[in-house]
Scaffold this motif. Sequence first.
Motif, mmCIF file in Angstrom:
data_model
loop_
_atom_site.group_PDB
_atom_site.id
_atom_site.type_symbol
_atom_site.label_atom_id
_atom_site.label_comp_id
_atom_site.label_asym_id
_atom_site.label_seq_id
_atom_site.Cartn_x
_atom_site.Cartn_y
_atom_site.Cartn_z
ATOM 1 N N ASP A 53 0.810 -1.220 0.000
ATOM 2 C CA ASP A 53 0.000 0.000 0.000
ATOM 3 C C ASP A 53 0.843 1.271 0.000
ATOM 4 O OD1 ASP A 53 -2.187 -1.639 0.023
ATOM 5 O OD2 ASP A 53 -2.669 -1.329 2.142
ATOM 6 N N TYR A 54 2.031 1.219 0.604
ATOM 7 C CA TYR A 54 2.879 2.401 0.704
ATOM 8 C C TYR A 54 3.972 2.450 -0.368
ATOM 9 C CZ TYR A 54 0.654 4.139 4.902
ATOM 10 O OH TYR A 54 -0.257 4.663 5.776
ATOM 11 N N GLY A 55 3.829 1.611 -1.386
ATOM 12 C CA GLY A 55 4.714 1.685 -2.536
ATOM 13 C C GLY A 55 6.094 1.089 -2.355
ATOM 14 N N ILE A 56 6.331 0.415 -1.241
ATOM 15 C CA ILE A 56 7.670 -0.140 -0.997
ATOM 16 C C ILE A 56 7.938 -1.333 -1.914
ATOM 17 C CG2 ILE A 56 9.181 -1.187 0.733
ATOM 18 C CD1 ILE A 56 7.619 0.408 2.860
ATOM 19 N N VAL A 57 6.947 -2.188 -2.084
ATOM 20 C CA VAL A 57 7.116 -3.323 -2.995
ATOM 21 C C VAL A 57 7.355 -2.826 -4.415
ATOM 22 C CG1 VAL A 57 5.959 -5.302 -4.057
ATOM 23 C CG2 VAL A 57 5.788 -4.953 -1.589
ATOM 24 N N LYS A 58 6.571 -1.843 -4.851
ATOM 25 C CA LYS A 58 6.731 -1.306 -6.209
ATOM 26 C C LYS A 58 8.116 -0.687 -6.394
ATOM 27 C CE LYS A 58 4.544 1.639 -9.689
ATOM 28 N NZ LYS A 58 5.825 2.141 -10.206
ATOM 29 N N LYS A 59 8.573 0.020 -5.382
ATOM 30 C CA LYS A 59 9.902 0.650 -5.458
ATOM 31 C C LYS A 59 10.975 -0.397 -5.739
ATOM 32 C CE LYS A 59 13.403 2.371 -2.250
ATOM 33 N NZ LYS A 59 13.659 2.805 -0.853
ATOM 34 N N TRP A 60 10.929 -1.505 -4.992
ATOM 35 C CA TRP A 60 11.952 -2.534 -5.158
ATOM 36 C C TRP A 60 11.740 -3.341 -6.435
ATOM 37 C CZ3 TRP A 60 16.444 -3.387 -2.579
ATOM 38 C CH2 TRP A 60 16.658 -2.608 -1.443
ATOM 39 N N ALA A 61 10.497 -3.555 -6.814
ATOM 40 C CA ALA A 61 10.235 -4.250 -8.073
ATOM 41 C C ALA A 61 10.719 -3.410 -9.253
ATOM 42 C CB ALA A 61 8.745 -4.546 -8.204
ATOM 43 N N ASP A 62 10.457 -2.110 -9.195
ATOM 44 C CA ASP A 62 10.914 -1.215 -10.265
ATOM 45 C C ASP A 62 12.435 -1.226 -10.377
ATOM 46 O OD1 ASP A 62 8.314 -0.521 -10.805
ATOM 47 O OD2 ASP A 62 8.402 1.457 -9.846
ATOM 48 N N LYS A 63 13.095 -1.337 -9.247
ATOM 49 C CA LYS A 63 14.563 -1.353 -9.253
ATOM 50 C C LYS A 63 15.099 -2.479 -10.132
ATOM 51 C CE LYS A 63 18.585 -1.769 -6.175
ATOM 52 N NZ LYS A 63 19.066 -1.821 -4.774
ATOM 53 N N TYR A 64 14.375 -3.600 -10.159
ATOM 54 C CA TYR A 64 14.824 -4.762 -10.925
ATOM 55 C C TYR A 64 13.996 -4.981 -12.182
ATOM 56 C CZ TYR A 64 17.686 -5.660 -6.854
ATOM 57 O OH TYR A 64 18.613 -5.537 -5.855
ATOM 58 N N ASP A 65 13.187 -3.973 -12.522
ATOM 59 C CA ASP A 65 12.395 -4.022 -13.753
ATOM 60 C C ASP A 65 11.480 -5.250 -13.792
ATOM 61 O OD1 ASP A 65 11.547 -2.894 -16.142
ATOM 62 O OD2 ASP A 65 13.005 -4.020 -17.346
ATOM 63 N N ILE A 66 10.827 -5.504 -12.655
ATOM 64 C CA ILE A 66 9.849 -6.580 -12.580
ATOM 65 C C ILE A 66 8.586 -6.046 -11.915
ATOM 66 C CG2 ILE A 66 11.573 -8.435 -12.487
ATOM 67 C CD1 ILE A 66 11.177 -8.555 -9.462
ATOM 68 N N GLU A 67 7.537 -6.851 -11.911
ATOM 69 C CA GLU A 67 6.298 -6.523 -11.224
ATOM 70 C C GLU A 67 6.019 -7.589 -10.170
ATOM 71 O OE1 GLU A 67 3.134 -6.150 -14.010
ATOM 72 O OE2 GLU A 67 4.010 -4.414 -15.045
ATOM 73 N N ILE A 68 5.604 -7.138 -8.990
ATOM 74 C CA ILE A 68 5.258 -8.072 -7.910
ATOM 75 C C ILE A 68 3.891 -7.695 -7.378
ATOM 76 C CG2 ILE A 68 5.871 -9.005 -5.654
ATOM 77 C CD1 ILE A 68 8.782 -8.232 -6.221
ATOM 78 N N ASP A 69 2.986 -8.640 -7.413
ATOM 79 C CA ASP A 69 1.635 -8.427 -6.905
ATOM 80 C C ASP A 69 1.511 -9.120 -5.546
ATOM 81 O OD1 ASP A 69 -1.001 -7.629 -6.815
ATOM 82 O OD2 ASP A 69 -1.727 -9.222 -8.146
ATOM 83 N N ILE A 70 1.205 -8.351 -4.510
ATOM 84 C CA ILE A 70 0.997 -8.905 -3.167
ATOM 85 C C ILE A 70 -0.498 -9.128 -2.992
ATOM 86 C CG2 ILE A 70 1.301 -8.523 -0.699
ATOM 87 C CD1 ILE A 70 3.940 -8.845 -2.225
#
Length: 359
Positions: A53-70
């Motif tokens: 919800d606070y964009g932390i997963v997206k931040k780290w996924a973007d770093k590696y050019d992937i998408e992660i759905d929780i």
Amino acid sequence: MTSPTVLKRLGSALSIGLLTASAAMNAAAEEKDSFSIAWTIYAGWVPWQYAEDYGIVKKWADKYDIEIDIVQVNDYIESINQYTAGQFDGVTATSMDGLSIPSASGIDTTALIVGDYSNGNDGLVSKDGKSIEDLEGETVHLVELSVSHYLLARALTSVGLEERDLSVVNISDADLVSAFQTDDVRHVGTWNPLLTEVEGFPGATKLFDSSQIPGHIKDLTLVNTETLADNPKLGKALVGAWFETMNIVKADTEAGAEARAYLGKLSGTDQAGYEAQLAGMKMFWEPQMSVDFINSKEASEAMDSVRQFSFDKGLLGQGAMSPDFVGIQFPDGTIMGDEGNVKLRFNDEYMKMGAAETL
């Protein structure tokens, strides 16, 4: 904090591997850029939703050019079933359920993150007894084949008793608190927040809790081993997101308090209620804490006890002739059980990267 009902628990442990293991194993091994992780409500796993919800997963996924759905799944065992069937790349689970469901079903699974262990959040409560010895000849209500059942077995062993010295009656976690308010139910085993409710019953005594078996009820984030091997970016992103979140949640700051209040709301309580649940857990706030624990003798001895219980209760499947049926690999490469059937792996490689900030 495990099985909602024994029927679901039995169904998942004994049948799902026959139906889905082959398909999941075939689907797992591929390089890809989109992943999904399933989680269910528990104090040790709800931070995943905060990170989402606070964009932390997206931040780290973007770093590696992937998408992660929780993805939140309302039924704990069903979330593990779906992971085992290949519908998710990872799932949150206890070490016992990770062993007895996906690993026993033939799905090679890696414990990527060791987040905590129960350190008082699981317990046995009695209206009449003052010690575990007082349970001899009595009836204990609990969610059968759950970690509450495991806790009872360990408690009995500690005083020289066995399960045959008493009766165990299965009860749904949804019914446990109300049942304890009746005259017929005198002794129960459960987990928080239910544990706090039954312990508060007038005259009730907590006889034993998970702080007396430290390290035995581990809360993990599991991922498919083949998926992780083909996609190391997933491991790096998940570990990075998790421990960044831990750094916020643990902080004695306004931001930390706000995070714990948010997590309390997600958990159906408030900040104080969530902090009370955290107090019943040994949290590994930093990656090095996780690394140190999973490399300890305490951790391996706990897994040996868990696998013995799982075998005794038939949770490793009909084909298991001994507790060695499923091989369990530890970070140093040592294997407990069948070296030819290693299906549960504790891998500290990514947590070490997090500790060294080389993610």
